[in-house]
Enzyme design. Structure first.
Site, PDB file in Angstrom:
ATOM      1  N   ASN A   1       8.859   3.911   3.951  1.00 18.74           N
ATOM      2  CA  ASN A   1       9.066   3.379   5.296  1.00 18.74           C
ATOM      3  C   ASN A   1      10.428   2.712   5.338  1.00 18.74           C
ATOM      4  O   ASN A   1      10.957   2.285   4.310  1.00 18.74           O
ATOM      5  CB  ASN A   1       7.998   2.337   5.633  1.00 18.74           C
ATOM      6  CG  ASN A   1       6.661   2.979   5.878  1.00 18.74           C
ATOM      7  OD1 ASN A   1       5.885   3.164   4.963  1.00 18.74           O
ATOM      8  ND2 ASN A   1       6.412   3.346   7.103  1.00 18.74           N
TER       9      ASN A   1
ATOM     10  N   HIS B   1       4.815   4.067  12.814  1.00 14.35           N
ATOM     11  CA  HIS B   1       4.959   4.063  11.348  1.00 14.35           C
ATOM     12  C   HIS B   1       5.952   5.161  10.972  1.00 14.35           C
ATOM     13  O   HIS B   1       5.618   6.340  11.000  1.00 14.35           O
ATOM     14  CB  HIS B   1       3.558   4.325  10.750  1.00 14.35           C
ATOM     15  CG  HIS B   1       3.501   4.429   9.268  1.00 14.35           C
ATOM     16  ND1 HIS B   1       3.072   3.399   8.470  1.00 14.35           N
ATOM     17  CD2 HIS B   1       3.783   5.459   8.412  1.00 14.35           C
ATOM     18  CE1 HIS B   1       3.082   3.777   7.198  1.00 14.35           C
ATOM     19  NE2 HIS B   1       3.517   5.020   7.139  1.00 14.35           N
TER      20      HIS B   1
ATOM     21  N   HIS C   1       8.723   6.891   8.339  1.00 15.88           N
ATOM     22  CA  HIS C   1       9.353   7.010   7.023  1.00 15.88           C
ATOM     23  C   HIS C   1      10.825   7.348   7.236  1.00 15.88           C
ATOM     24  O   HIS C   1      11.179   8.037   8.194  1.00 15.88           O
ATOM     25  CB  HIS C   1       8.636   8.067   6.170  1.00 15.88           C
ATOM     26  CG  HIS C   1       7.364   7.539   5.581  1.00 15.88           C
ATOM     27  ND1 HIS C   1       7.194   7.299   4.243  1.00 15.88           N
ATOM     28  CD2 HIS C   1       6.201   7.171   6.176  1.00 15.88           C
ATOM     29  CE1 HIS C   1       5.988   6.816   4.018  1.00 15.88           C
ATOM     30  NE2 HIS C   1       5.356   6.722   5.182  1.00 15.88           N
TER      31      HIS C   1
ATOM     32  N   ARG D   1       0.837  -1.205   0.000  1.00 19.03           N
ATOM     33  CA  ARG D   1       0.000   0.000   0.000  1.00 19.03           C
ATOM     34  C   ARG D   1       0.882   1.269   0.000  1.00 19.03           C
ATOM     35  O   ARG D   1       0.985   1.954  -0.997  1.00 19.03           O
ATOM     36  CB  ARG D   1      -0.941  -0.018   1.228  1.00 19.03           C
ATOM     37  CG  ARG D   1      -2.136   0.901   1.121  1.00 19.03           C
ATOM     38  CD  ARG D   1      -1.859   2.336   1.468  1.00 19.03           C
ATOM     39  NE  ARG D   1      -1.360   2.511   2.829  1.00 19.03           N
ATOM     40  CZ  ARG D   1      -0.873   3.645   3.296  1.00 19.03           C
ATOM     41  NH1 ARG D   1      -0.816   4.710   2.518  1.00 19.03           N
ATOM     42  NH2 ARG D   1      -0.398   3.738   4.520  1.00 19.03           N
ATOM     43  N   ASP D   2       1.541   1.527   1.109  1.00 25.81           N
ATOM     44  CA  ASP D   2       2.301   2.770   1.252  1.00 25.81           C
ATOM     45  C   ASP D   2       3.470   2.838   0.281  1.00 25.81           C
ATOM     46  O   ASP D   2       3.830   3.918  -0.203  1.00 25.81           O
ATOM     47  CB  ASP D   2       2.806   2.882   2.698  1.00 25.81           C
ATOM     48  CG  ASP D   2       2.965   4.312   3.153  1.00 25.81           C
ATOM     49  OD1 ASP D   2       2.911   5.209   2.303  1.00 25.81           O
ATOM     50  OD2 ASP D   2       3.160   4.535   4.356  1.00 25.81           O
TER      51      ASP D   2
ATOM     52  N   CYS E   1       5.820  10.066  -0.236  1.00 25.01           N
ATOM     53  CA  CYS E   1       4.605  10.756   0.196  1.00 25.01           C
ATOM     54  C   CYS E   1       4.411  11.876  -0.806  1.00 25.01           C
ATOM     55  O   CYS E   1       5.310  12.711  -0.961  1.00 25.01           O
ATOM     56  CB  CYS E   1       4.790  11.284   1.618  1.00 25.01           C
ATOM     57  SG  CYS E   1       3.291  11.968   2.317  1.00 25.01           S
TER      58      CYS E   1
HETATM   59 ZN    ZN Z   1       3.331   6.138   5.372  1.00 31.60          ZN
END
Ligand code: ZN
Length: 315
Positions: free
Chosen positions: A252, A210, A212, A18-19, A243
């Site tokens: 991440n 979480h 980054h 996802r991210d 992002c």
């Molecule tokens: Zn994130």
């Protein structure tokens, strides 16, 4: 900071599907995503963030999340979660067999008011109907607070603002909460202090962190969180991600870098690093561009056995 680390076992969530992938220009097929997710589960990850149910125009890369869920064979004991933004997300989750969703709000009051004309806590209060609908459909809900450690729109985020959001989540029945540093501004002493404070103030919450790795502090921040007794962290295969609205944002911290560190420290993850690295190599090949993974570049420390140089013979 105490290095008497109380955490001997951690739970990792792979957020790369996802991210990580949502920032890629080329759309990754459902088939490829399913292969990567199955590989991650096979490697031993107990939690995977499969995708998001948001508007396909907003995040085209996630438009096939429903198809991915339909194609997965769910393994017992593994949590397959998806990010949602509203009630429509709950409906899509229910329709394709997703049993765990995550809501998100930005901790930045200025950003939230400019974007949505509401404070973050008011936004979370509005999630109540999503939580009710999800629970009715047997779907569990967690909440995330992005920019909890700082935001590009504010000099700093007061801890009282973050607490207000936590309380808003608790008020709508969400007890699993992730503190997210999407902009890569968190630093270890801050993480330790904030986590210690949050754990003491809200012992009923199941916490996630979480981070980054935008400024190289992701792994240091994980250690700081562990020192405060936090034991759930998001990581991204091959370190992919970014992002869209944060300049220079990185993904991440790489899954294999984190698992390698924890293995070396004797902290239990239940994850097979060799199998994980195979998946990360697959990701790097699929994306065909350099990724932020130390392990993919240098390999495991334990594998590093070079032949000694031959001593020069001088006569
Ligand atoms: Zn994130």
């Amino acid at each position: 900071m105490s290095w008497m680390n109380p955490v001997k076992k951690v739970i990792l969530c792979e957020v790369g599907p996802r991210d990580g992938l949502q920032n890629e220009k080329n759309i990754i097929s459902a088939e490829d995503k399913v292969r990567l997710i199955n590989g991650i589960v096979e490697a031993g990850y107990p939690v995977v963030e499969v995708g998001s149910f948001v508007h396909p125009k907003a995040v085209p890369q996630m438009a096939n999340t429903d198809e991915v869920f339909r194609s997965l064979t769910f393994r017992d004991g593994v949590e397959y979660r998806a990010l949602i933004a509203n009630l429509k997300g709950v409906e899509r989750a229910a329709a394709c067999g997703c049993r765990k969703v995550k809501l998100n709000v930005s901790a930045s009051k200025a950003h939230n008011i400019a974007n949505l004309n509401r404070t973050p806590a008011e936004t979370v209060a509005g999630f109540g109907k999503c939580v009710d609908a999800a629970e009715e459909g047997g779907i569990a809900v967690s909440g995330s607070i992005s920019m909890a450690f700082g935001s590009p729109w504010d000099r700093e985020i007061p801890l009282s603002d973050v607490k207000e959001i936590v309380e808003a989540y608790l008020a709508v029945g969400v007890r699993e909460i992730s503190l997210s540093d999407a902009s890569g501004q968190a630093y270890p002493t801050q993480v330790y202090e904030m986590c210690t404070e949050m754990k003491a103030a809200y012992p009923e919450v199941t916490w996630w962190l979480h981070f980054h790795n935008t400024r190289g502090l992701g792994i240091a921040n994980i250690l700081a969180g562990m020192s405060a007794g936090f034991d759930r962290f998001d990581t991204s295969f091959a370190g992919v991600g970014g992002c869209p609205f944060v300049p220079g944002a990185a993904g991440n911290v790489a899954s294999e870098d984190v698992v390698h560190m924890l293995d070396e420290m004797g902290v239990e993850t239940g994850i097979d690093l060799d199998k994980l690295m195979e998946v990360s190599r697959d990701v790097a090949k699929l994306l065909a561009h350099p990724t932020d993974s130390y392990l993919l570049r240098a390999g495991k420390a334990k594998d590093l056995i070079l032949d000694l140089p031959q001593r020069q013979k001088n006569n």
